[in-house]
Write an enzyme that holds these catalytic residues in place. Structure first.
Site, PDB file in Angstrom:
ATOM      1  N   ASN A   1      -9.091  12.559  -0.628  1.00  0.00           N
ATOM      2  CA  ASN A   1      -8.126  13.392   0.096  1.00  0.00           C
ATOM      3  C   ASN A   1      -7.558  14.486  -0.789  1.00  0.00           C
ATOM      4  OD1 ASN A   1      -7.512  10.313   1.495  1.00  0.00           O
ATOM      5  ND2 ASN A   1      -8.191  12.013   2.762  1.00  0.00           N
TER       6      ASN A   1
ATOM      7  N   SER B   1      -3.979   6.912  13.859  1.00  0.00           N
ATOM      8  CA  SER B   1      -4.292   8.126  13.104  1.00  0.00           C
ATOM      9  C   SER B   1      -4.608   9.266  14.049  1.00  0.00           C
ATOM     10  CB  SER B   1      -5.510   7.840  12.226  1.00  0.00           C
ATOM     11  OG  SER B   1      -6.048   9.044  11.727  1.00  0.00           O
TER      12      SER B   1
ATOM     13  N   GLY C   1       0.816  -1.214   0.000  1.00  0.00           N
ATOM     14  CA  GLY C   1       0.000   0.000   0.000  1.00  0.00           C
ATOM     15  C   GLY C   1       0.854   1.271   0.000  1.00  0.00           C
TER      16      GLY C   1
ATOM     17  N   ASN D   1      -3.031  -8.590   0.952  1.00  0.00           N
ATOM     18  CA  ASN D   1      -3.974  -9.318   0.088  1.00  0.00           C
ATOM     19  C   ASN D   1      -4.285  -8.548  -1.192  1.00  0.00           C
ATOM     20  OD1 ASN D   1      -5.589  -7.294   1.031  1.00  0.00           O
ATOM     21  ND2 ASN D   1      -7.147  -8.613   1.956  1.00  0.00           N
ATOM     22  N   LEU D   2      -3.632  -7.408  -1.379  1.00  0.00           N
ATOM     23  CA  LEU D   2      -3.741  -6.592  -2.590  1.00  0.00           C
ATOM     24  C   LEU D   2      -5.166  -6.078  -2.819  1.00  0.00           C
ATOM     25  CD1 LEU D   2      -1.392  -8.605  -5.026  1.00  0.00           C
ATOM     26  CD2 LEU D   2      -0.784  -6.744  -3.459  1.00  0.00           C
TER      27      LEU D   2
ATOM     28  N   ASN E   1      -6.230  -3.243  -1.965  1.00  0.00           N
ATOM     29  CA  ASN E   1      -6.148  -1.820  -2.356  1.00  0.00           C
ATOM     30  C   ASN E   1      -4.749  -1.480  -2.877  1.00  0.00           C
ATOM     31  OD1 ASN E   1      -7.402   0.718  -2.645  1.00  0.00           O
ATOM     32  ND2 ASN E   1      -6.421   1.459  -0.765  1.00  0.00           N
TER      33      ASN E   1
ATOM     34  N   TYR F   1     -14.326   4.048  10.810  1.00  0.00           N
ATOM     35  CA  TYR F   1     -12.875   3.949  10.565  1.00  0.00           C
ATOM     36  C   TYR F   1     -12.098   4.460  11.786  1.00  0.00           C
ATOM     37  CZ  TYR F   1      -8.228   5.365   9.120  1.00  0.00           C
ATOM     38  OH  TYR F   1      -6.867   5.554   9.084  1.00  0.00           O
TER      39      TYR F   1
ATOM     40  N   THR G   1      -6.926  11.014  13.819  1.00  0.00           N
ATOM     41  CA  THR G   1      -8.384  11.055  13.942  1.00  0.00           C
ATOM     42  C   THR G   1      -8.838  10.667  15.354  1.00  0.00           C
ATOM     43  OG1 THR G   1     -10.396  10.475  12.735  1.00  0.00           O
ATOM     44  CG2 THR G   1      -8.862   8.690  13.103  1.00  0.00           C
TER      45      THR G   1
ATOM     46  N   LYS H   1      -9.438   2.499  14.834  1.00  0.00           N
ATOM     47  CA  LYS H   1      -8.089   2.894  15.298  1.00  0.00           C
ATOM     48  C   LYS H   1      -8.075   2.998  16.824  1.00  0.00           C
ATOM     49  CE  LYS H   1      -6.233   2.909  11.323  1.00  0.00           C
ATOM     50  NZ  LYS H   1      -5.363   1.790  10.994  1.00  0.00           N
TER      51      LYS H   1
HETATM   52  P1  NAD Z   1      -3.405   1.613   1.660  1.00  0.00           P
HETATM   53  O1  NAD Z   1      -4.812   1.220   1.400  1.00  0.00           O
HETATM   54  O2  NAD Z   1      -2.635   2.211   0.549  1.00  0.00           O
HETATM   55  O3  NAD Z   1      -2.584   0.361   2.217  1.00  0.00           O
HETATM   56  C1  NAD Z   1      -3.187  -0.626   3.013  1.00  0.00           C
HETATM   57  C2  NAD Z   1      -2.723  -1.971   2.470  1.00  0.00           C
HETATM   58  O4  NAD Z   1      -3.292  -3.010   3.271  1.00  0.00           O
HETATM   59  C3  NAD Z   1      -3.187  -2.236   1.028  1.00  0.00           C
HETATM   60  O5  NAD Z   1      -2.080  -2.650   0.255  1.00  0.00           O
HETATM   61  C4  NAD Z   1      -4.234  -3.348   1.157  1.00  0.00           C
HETATM   62  O6  NAD Z   1      -4.243  -4.183   0.027  1.00  0.00           O
HETATM   63  C5  NAD Z   1      -3.762  -4.047   2.421  1.00  0.00           C
HETATM   64  N1  NAD Z   1      -4.810  -4.748   3.183  1.00  0.00           N
HETATM   65  C6  NAD Z   1      -5.993  -4.276   3.637  1.00  0.00           C
HETATM   66  N2  NAD Z   1      -6.629  -5.211   4.347  1.00  0.00           N
HETATM   67  C7  NAD Z   1      -5.813  -6.310   4.371  1.00  0.00           C
HETATM   68  C8  NAD Z   1      -5.906  -7.582   4.971  1.00  0.00           C
HETATM   69  N3  NAD Z   1      -6.964  -7.941   5.701  1.00  0.00           N
HETATM   70  N4  NAD Z   1      -4.890  -8.440   4.783  1.00  0.00           N
HETATM   71  C9  NAD Z   1      -3.792  -8.112   4.055  1.00  0.00           C
HETATM   72  N5  NAD Z   1      -3.658  -6.910   3.470  1.00  0.00           N
HETATM   73  C10 NAD Z   1      -4.657  -6.017   3.636  1.00  0.00           C
HETATM   74  O7  NAD Z   1      -3.424   2.595   2.935  1.00  0.00           O
HETATM   75  P2  NAD Z   1      -2.267   3.525   3.516  1.00  0.00           P
HETATM   76  O8  NAD Z   1      -2.624   4.929   3.242  1.00  0.00           O
HETATM   77  O9  NAD Z   1      -0.945   3.025   3.130  1.00  0.00           O
HETATM   78  O10 NAD Z   1      -2.511   3.297   5.069  1.00  0.00           O
HETATM   79  C11 NAD Z   1      -1.778   2.340   5.810  1.00  0.00           C
HETATM   80  C12 NAD Z   1      -2.269   2.332   7.245  1.00  0.00           C
HETATM   81  O11 NAD Z   1      -2.106   3.626   7.809  1.00  0.00           O
HETATM   82  C13 NAD Z   1      -3.758   1.987   7.391  1.00  0.00           C
HETATM   83  O12 NAD Z   1      -3.922   1.209   8.547  1.00  0.00           O
HETATM   84  C14 NAD Z   1      -4.398   3.345   7.576  1.00  0.00           C
HETATM   85  O13 NAD Z   1      -5.607   3.267   8.281  1.00  0.00           O
HETATM   86  C15 NAD Z   1      -3.333   4.080   8.351  1.00  0.00           C
HETATM   87  N6  NAD Z   1      -3.411   5.539   8.199  1.00  0.00           N
HETATM   88  C16 NAD Z   1      -3.381   6.075   6.940  1.00  0.00           C
HETATM   89  C17 NAD Z   1      -3.483   7.454   6.795  1.00  0.00           C
HETATM   90  C18 NAD Z   1      -3.489   8.071   5.419  1.00  0.00           C
HETATM   91  O14 NAD Z   1      -3.855   9.231   5.303  1.00  0.00           O
HETATM   92  N7  NAD Z   1      -3.083   7.387   4.367  1.00  0.00           N
HETATM   93  C19 NAD Z   1      -3.573   8.267   7.921  1.00  0.00           C
HETATM   94  C20 NAD Z   1      -3.585   7.689   9.191  1.00  0.00           C
HETATM   95  C21 NAD Z   1      -3.491   6.306   9.325  1.00  0.00           C
HETATM   96  C1  UD1 Z   2      -8.862  12.440   6.222  1.00  0.00           C
HETATM   97  C2  UD1 Z   2      -9.796  11.557   6.992  1.00  0.00           C
HETATM   98  C3  UD1 Z   2      -9.191  11.236   8.344  1.00  0.00           C
HETATM   99  C4  UD1 Z   2      -7.815  10.588   8.171  1.00  0.00           C
HETATM  100  C5  UD1 Z   2      -6.951  11.577   7.389  1.00  0.00           C
HETATM  101  C6  UD1 Z   2      -5.588  10.998   7.173  1.00  0.00           C
HETATM  102  C7  UD1 Z   2     -12.007  12.260   6.149  1.00  0.00           C
HETATM  103  C8  UD1 Z   2     -13.309  12.910   6.508  1.00  0.00           C
HETATM  104  N1  UD1 Z   2     -11.065  12.238   7.144  1.00  0.00           N
HETATM  105  O1  UD1 Z   2      -8.744  13.602   6.957  1.00  0.00           O
HETATM  106  O2  UD1 Z   2     -10.013  10.348   9.079  1.00  0.00           O
HETATM  107  O3  UD1 Z   2      -7.220  10.327   9.418  1.00  0.00           O
HETATM  108  O4  UD1 Z   2      -7.586  11.829   6.127  1.00  0.00           O
HETATM  109  O5  UD1 Z   2      -4.978  11.512   6.077  1.00  0.00           O
HETATM  110  O6  UD1 Z   2     -11.819  11.750   5.059  1.00  0.00           O
HETATM  111  N2  UD1 Z   2     -10.444  19.151   1.203  1.00  0.00           N
HETATM  112  C9  UD1 Z   2     -11.029  19.970   0.247  1.00  0.00           C
HETATM  113  N3  UD1 Z   2     -11.372  19.425  -0.961  1.00  0.00           N
HETATM  114  C10 UD1 Z   2     -11.156  18.106  -1.256  1.00  0.00           C
HETATM  115  C11 UD1 Z   2     -10.551  17.269  -0.275  1.00  0.00           C
HETATM  116  C12 UD1 Z   2     -10.228  17.830   0.954  1.00  0.00           C
HETATM  117  O7  UD1 Z   2     -11.241  21.160   0.481  1.00  0.00           O
HETATM  118  O8  UD1 Z   2     -11.509  17.665  -2.354  1.00  0.00           O
HETATM  119  C13 UD1 Z   2     -10.047  19.738   2.506  1.00  0.00           C
HETATM  120  C14 UD1 Z   2     -10.725  19.130   3.721  1.00  0.00           C
HETATM  121  O9  UD1 Z   2     -11.909  19.787   4.002  1.00  0.00           O
HETATM  122  C15 UD1 Z   2      -9.646  19.326   4.794  1.00  0.00           C
HETATM  123  C16 UD1 Z   2      -8.328  19.237   4.008  1.00  0.00           C
HETATM  124  O10 UD1 Z   2      -8.666  19.483   2.651  1.00  0.00           O
HETATM  125  O11 UD1 Z   2      -9.726  20.604   5.349  1.00  0.00           O
HETATM  126  C17 UD1 Z   2      -7.667  17.875   4.103  1.00  0.00           C
HETATM  127  O12 UD1 Z   2      -8.608  16.869   3.736  1.00  0.00           O
HETATM  128  P1  UD1 Z   2      -8.194  15.328   3.559  1.00  0.00           P
HETATM  129  O13 UD1 Z   2      -7.010  15.240   2.695  1.00  0.00           O
HETATM  130  O14 UD1 Z   2      -9.415  14.581   3.143  1.00  0.00           O
HETATM  131  O15 UD1 Z   2      -7.738  14.869   5.004  1.00  0.00           O
HETATM  132  P2  UD1 Z   2      -8.499  15.009   6.412  1.00  0.00           P
HETATM  133  O16 UD1 Z   2      -9.817  15.644   6.288  1.00  0.00           O
HETATM  134  O17 UD1 Z   2      -7.557  15.638   7.352  1.00  0.00           O
END
Ligand code: NAD
Ligand code: UD1
Length: 331
Positions: free
Chosen positions: A198, A124, A10, A32-33, A35, A148, A126, A152
């Site tokens: 995002n 997170s 991921g 498990n791919l 996403n 979600y 969050t 966490k």
């Molecule tokens: P991502 O979706 O890109 O990566 C997650 C990976 O986990 C994927 O490759 C998916 O195929 C794999 N996966 C999901 N369920 C599985 C399972 N049951 N078994 C095996 N593989 C599985 O997400 P990411 O952005 O890289 O996030 C990674 C972690 O960080 C997640 O736990 C997410 O909640 C956490 N996180 C992400 C963010 C963010 O903004 N990206 C912020 C805070 C926390």
């Molecule tokens: C999102 C998740 C949050 C997660 C975090 C991690 C939601 C509601 N929350 O938060 O749970 O922990 O990502 O990265 O999805 N924005 C716009 N236009 C857009 C997209 C976003 O204006 O098209 C604004 C949002 O209102 C926010 C900022 O950009 O103020 C960031 O948004 P985003 O990237 O989605 O992240 P979070 O809201 O912080």
């Protein structure tokens, strides 16, 4: 060390694999791919010139996880695997609770059985909910507005209880702020399916012409310019934070914010993207997005002091690298 990286194909996991391999660790990925694509792991190997051992398994499946643990003498687990789309979690709560919580329990159980001493968990920001910024690790967690976020908070609680019962075990709960950007090579990055939720991937797709304009969710927040403020962190800084946490963690639970400590508004991020890449980003202001908070940024004192870790890349680097990946990315 031999490190199991769940979700290693991921977004954050793949960048962390790069950082781990570059630090000399052996990396075993379980994904498990659902996403992600196996091709990402090939690119990680291309960047580092090192091999990854890959298991395409679902980490909620105890038997498959135990087979892996029995085969490799693991020194640590970094648990990224999970579902992460906030909106989807509201529509499919059971899928989120099952996947994100059962995976944590199955892996924790395997660590206990096979005496794997270190466990790093992707949490997170969050979990802070509507606390007052900057968020500090000692704050009481406030309820999040979606399943979600709850997965966490619950996973953090489960891991803490397991450590209370087994105080020799080391768990690091890493609370990420907003990871953005991509590896400097442009070979790996964030590739959401469908229309991005995002901000940074949305901006990058507007820059590419895939989307017509950015919709900014509200300009009436009590912030510097009325738009939402977040603590954006370069994904490679975040990845390196995991390598440091693994090296320094000790018995018990340690919680760290991984962010920059700096808040950036939506308009400031758009301006930085334009300045970094020379591409205009058309936008319009629309209504607030339900569930959004005005400001979210970290107090990073603890990670600085205890891990001797802080970020080295700035907002311009994040915008440049996000575009460096997006401009060459083919669906
Ligand atoms: P991502 O979706 O890109 O990566 C997650 C990976 O986990 C994927 O490759 C998916 O195929 C794999 N996966 C999901 N369920 C599985 C399972 N049951 N078994 C095996 N593989 C599985 O997400 P990411 O952005 O890289 O996030 C990674 C972690 O960080 C997640 O736990 C997410 O909640 C956490 N996180 C992400 C963010 C963010 O903004 N990206 C912020 C805070 C926390
Ligand atoms: C999102 C998740 C949050 C997660 C975090 C991690 C939601 C509601 N929350 O938060 O749970 O922990 O990502 O990265 O999805 N924005 C716009 N236009 C857009 C997209 C976003 O204006 O098209 C604004 C949002 O209102 C926010 C900022 O950009 O103020 C960031 O948004 P985003 O990237 O989605 O992240 P979070 O809201 O912080």
């Amino acid at each position: 060390m031999n490190i199991l990286v769940t979700g290693g194909a991921g977004y954050i996991g793949s960048h962390t694999c790069v950082a781990l391999l570059e630090a000399g660790h052996t990396v075993i990925v379980a994904d498990n791919l659902i996403n992600s694509k196996a091709e990402t792991l090939e690119r990680v190997m291309q960047i580092t010139g090192k091999d990854i051992i890959f298991y395409q398994i679902d980490v909620t499946q105890a038997a498959a996880v135990e087979t892996l643990f029995a085969k490799h003498s693991l020194d640590g687990v970094i648990h990224f695997a999970g579902l992460k789309a906030v909106g989807e979690s509201v529509d499919k709560p059971l899928a989120y609770y099952y996947n994100n919580i059962v995976s944590t329990m199955v892996l924790a159980q395997a660590c206990q059985k096979y005496n794997v001493p270190r466990f790093v968990f992707s949490s997170s920001a969050t979990v802070y909910g509507e606390n007052k910024v900057p968020f500090v690790e000692t704050m009481k967690l406030l309820p999040t507005t979606n399943p979600y976020g709850e997965t966490k908070a619950i996973s953090e609680r489960i891991l803490t209880d397991v450590v209370n019962a087994n105080p020799q075990w080391s768990v690091a709960l890493l609370r990420y702020f907003n990871p953005v950007g991509a590896h400097e090579s442009g070979l790996i990055g964030e590739a959401p399916t469908g229309i991005p939720n995002n901000l940074m991937p949305y901006i990058a797709q507007v820059a590419k012409g895939k989307l017509d304009k950015l919709r900014i969710f509200g300009n009436d927040y009590p912030t510097v310019d009325g738009t939402g403020v977040r603590d954006y962190i370069h994904v490679m800084d975040l990845a390196e934070g995991h390598v440091v946490a693994l090296a320094r963690m000790s018995a018990g639970v340690s919680i760290y914010n991984l962010g920059t400590g700096q808040g950036t508004s939506v308009l400031e991020l758009v301006e930085s993207f334009v300045a970094a890449n020379g591409i205009e980003i058309p936008y319009e202001i629309v209504a607030r997005r339900p569930g959004d908070i005005a400001k979210c940024y970290a107090d990073v004192t603890k990670a600085k002091k205890e891990l001797n870790w802080s970020t080295t890349r700035n907002i311009m680097d994040m915008c440049r690298d996000a575009w460096g990946f997006e401009k060459n990315y083919k669906d």
